[in-house]
Design an enzyme around this catalytic site. Sequence first.
Site, PDB file in Angstrom:
ATOM      1  CG  PHE A 131      -1.682  -1.646   1.354  1.00  0.00           C
ATOM      2  CD1 PHE A 131      -2.247  -1.799   0.403  1.00  0.00           C
ATOM      3  CD2 PHE A 131      -1.786  -1.760   2.007  1.00  0.00           C
ATOM      4  CE1 PHE A 131      -2.782  -3.149   0.620  1.00  0.00           C
ATOM      5  CE2 PHE A 131      -2.338  -3.579   2.670  1.00  0.00           C
ATOM      6  CZ  PHE A 131      -2.613  -3.250   1.864  1.00  0.00           C
ATOM      7  CB  CYS A 132       2.342   3.504  -1.141  1.00  0.00           C
ATOM      8  SG  CYS A 132       2.048   2.767  -3.255  1.00  0.00           S
TER       9      CYS A 132
END
Length: 455
Positions: free
Chosen positions: A376-377
């Site tokens: 998720f970055c």
Amino acid sequence: MPVRPTPPAADAALAAPLPVLGTDVMVPLVTGGKVPYAALDHAASTPALQRVWDDVSAYLPYYGSVHRGAGYLSQLSTDLFEQSRLTLRDFVGCRPDDHVVFTRSTTDSMNLMAATVPVGTQVHVFETEHHATLLPWRGAEVTVLPAPRSPYEAVETLAESLTGRDPGHPGLVCVTGASNVTGELWPVAEIVQVAHAAGARVLLDAAQLVPHRPVDVRALDIDYIAFSGHKLYAPFGAGVLAGRPDWLRDAEPYLAGGGATRRVTRTPAGVAVEWHEDSTRHEAGSPNVIGAYAMASACQALSEAGPDALVAREEALLRRTLRGLAEVPQVSVLSLLGQDSPRVGVVSFVLDGWNSSHLAAALSAEHGIGVRDGMFCAHPLVRLLLGSSPDQPDQCGAPEPLAPGERPVNAVRMSFGVGTPVEHVDRFVEAVAKLARDGAQWRYRIEAGRCVPVR
Ligand code: PLP
């Protein structure tokens, strides 16, 4: 284990208050038949509000250039663009003299901020931030703070880091309002107090906060706020950076070009430029009027629906999700600040023995449910929560069961919003329970690094 049915009266109270596009889209299942697509990846991008689509469609015949046309439609479009700026300003409670700059996204807003902080700015950022907030500070002096394990620890860690800083140096604390991994709310008011006491400003990454909670920049005394239209039911390519005017006004324009200039003159040495000193200084090029108007339309719809009612419904859906997942013993829900910490409708988890990409692929292919898997970055945060290390081999896409005791290196995230039917949440919980109990009904393989069903 099937989810216990709730009484119909409770379901009526959970009816989606704001219609979104796409809830009637049917998707095929590998196991046969079709089901309505359950879009449970709002934290990445929300569906468009029906209201946004209606407003944008009604405007499109009147579309014209902004700030650069004498024609009627150009004037109308310019008015709409500037009116949208005012709507956005009011929606997040900005001060009257704050600049409201239209950008492309939160990432763009963060990079704009990084490009406009004064020389020598000391930036403080937690290692748990989304990469958009963690990474843009290349020219600044950056202190990366260790992950706190409670809201109290977050404030204390920051206070300690700011102790003794020279208030003569510009300082900036960059912090998220709600985590895109755990959905947990950060103690923004306390963080602002501590930062201001040390003479530092605060930039709030509100990408996940604004779609879920009302935000009042002035009441919280936040200096800057950034968020994205595509996470706010307005997927037309716009974002916002809003806040105190001085740094934004004094900085070199983010982009050089038409629209940012008041006057350009030929000089013997080349050209001399007078740049605008208002928000348009950083908006060179033809503005994205549709993106701006779509965001304003979404803000109006959310305000009219009433934030209190929206929050109450979201919390009810969240309880339903967490209660359902708690009945699946193999599920571990991820939390940084403590499982009892308040959170928005974003839940990440792992399922014992499952590679998260495999689980996400099965939720999609066998149940028509769209979630996200990965890191998720926010790689440092997810590694911390999963207890994995950067050296661990990337299992991304691998469909094989994990060895006993082996931890996945990525997670599954489900997230919802104001248009999510309660049926989607229930279907999700039942699908996770079924996959945990019976395993996948189909075979999967890796294709271009993704886990996909074998066809
Ligand atoms: N900050 C947070 C907390 C996010 O969740 C995201 C996107 O997922 C971003 C920043 C970056 O937003 P965008 O992709 O719109 O630039």
